[in-house]
Design a protein around this motif. Structure first.
Motif: not given
Length: 386
Positions: A25, A27, A366, A369-370, A373
């Protein structure tokens, strides 16, 4: 053999995932770049600490005995001539060093602070060919000169062949020289004329004192000092002056040798006298210090703290001695500074902690955030179908 290899394969704590199942990704790429920069900066910082020595500080009781203390000084008096200035040192053990001359250098300064070429002792008017003999008459041919001490002789065969000899004999008796012109030796050497010639000059005095390692003081003052009725007195009558300007600048004052990191709080300190007469006092607390560098070299020195006090002449109060006093006392606690290098294993441990810690934190960030999302994307898709 295959059985052993199979067992080792089962111990693998890092199972590998097929690249077909990877999901990269934007991010993740940003976090990877940021974490790499953080790792690099932390690694450089740790490497600098490893390459440079660190100083460990310890406090211990000072049990040393019978040692001496070296006092290094460099003081400038812009308005006090060298012919007037003297240095005395004394301690609580009763030991006194009056009018110290050894290991001391005086440099005459003009009114602008520029150094004047030093002249030898005994300067002044030329000596008479036939000076007064001890018995009062003039020196005869082939007669050895033996000047009178004017009543200050400690023995019948004592001689005072110079003005300084007479003043020293008077000092030992506890007397003051009121009029140098009445003394043949001082008159011949032009004692008062020398003082008049140096009027308006300053003096830079520097060197060192070697004193007992006990509390005491040293001071700079005009005139020759002596003891009178167990009182420390300075003979200033001989200079025929009403007041003395003891304005001064301490270029350097240190108790012992220099060592890395030492701060001497009186270096470059300056005080200007604004009254006709004053006494300036520095109260110093000396802390014994030992510095050991990485090579094993040891420096025995001292640090100190200081408080200042000025005493000016007031109406109705006995005028104090115009002088600059340094009262020092010693701390019973010794400070030890030891330079050491960080061990390689300690450095390796910190590097592993940096890499593992940053990698773990960035992985958590990470992942957060993943998955965040994904949840937001899923809710947005559900919103469209509803």
């Amino acid at each position: 053999m295959d059985n052993i290899i199979s067992k080792l394969r089962n111990l693998d704590a890092y199972p590998k995932i097929n690249e077909d199942f990877y999901s990269r990704t934007l991010s993740g790429g940003v976090i990877t770049l940021a974490s790499s920069v953080v790792m690099l900066l932390l690694f450089i910082s740790e490497l600098r600490l490893y390459l440079h020595a660190v100083t460990e500080t310890k406090l211990v009781v000072d049990t040393s005995r019978g040692e001496t203390l070296r006092i290094n000084f460099d003081v400038t008096f812009p308005a006090l001539p060298c012919s007037l200035l003297s240095l005395d040192a004394m301690d609580i053990s009763g030991e006194q060093h009056l009018d110290v001359k050894h290991d001391i250098i005086k440099k005459r300064l003009d009114s602008h602070g520029n150094a004047i070429e030093a002249r030898p002792d005994g300067i002044g008017a030329p000596k008479l060919e036939k000076p007064l003999q001890k018995h009062g008459g003039r020196l005869e041919h082939n007669e050895t000169y033996c000047g009178s001490c004017y009543g200050a002789e400690s023995a019948d065969d004592d001689c005072c062949n110079s003005c300084e000899d007479v003043r020293e004999a008077y000092r030992k008796k506890g007397w003051a020289v009121s009029n140098p012109d009445l003394i043949d030796q001082c008159k011949r050497e032009g004692f008062l004329q020398r003082i008049k010639d140096e009027d308006g000059e300053g003096c830079n005095i520097y060197g060192f004192l070697e004193v007992n390692k006990v509390a005491g003081n040293f001071h700079f003052a005009p005139g020759k000092s002596f003891q009178q009725s167990n009182v420390h007195v300075h003979d200033v009558l001989a200079f025929q002056k009403d007041s003395f300007n003891i304005s001064h600048k301490i270029n350097r004052l240190a108790f012992g040798e220099y060592f890395p990191g030492v701060v001497n709080p009186l270096d470059s300190v300056q005080w200007m006298q604004e009254t006709p007469s004053a006494t300036y006092q520095y109260f110093i607390k000396v802390v014994p210090t030992v510095y050991k560098d990485v090579s094993g070299n040891t420096i025995q020195s001292n640090q100190f703290s200081v408080t200042e006090h000025v005493r000016t002449a007031e109406v109705g109060r006995l005028q104090s001695l115009p002088a600059v006093f340094f009262f020092y006392d010693l701390s019973p606690i010794k400070v030890t500074f030891t330079e050491e290098h960080v061990s390689f294993l300690h450095f390796l441990t910190n590097v592993c902690a940096i890499v593992g810690g940053v990698f773990t934190v960035s992985g958590i960030l990470d992942s957060f955030i993943y998955h965040g999302q994904k949840v937001i994307k899923k809710k947005m898709e559900l919103g469209k179908f509803s």
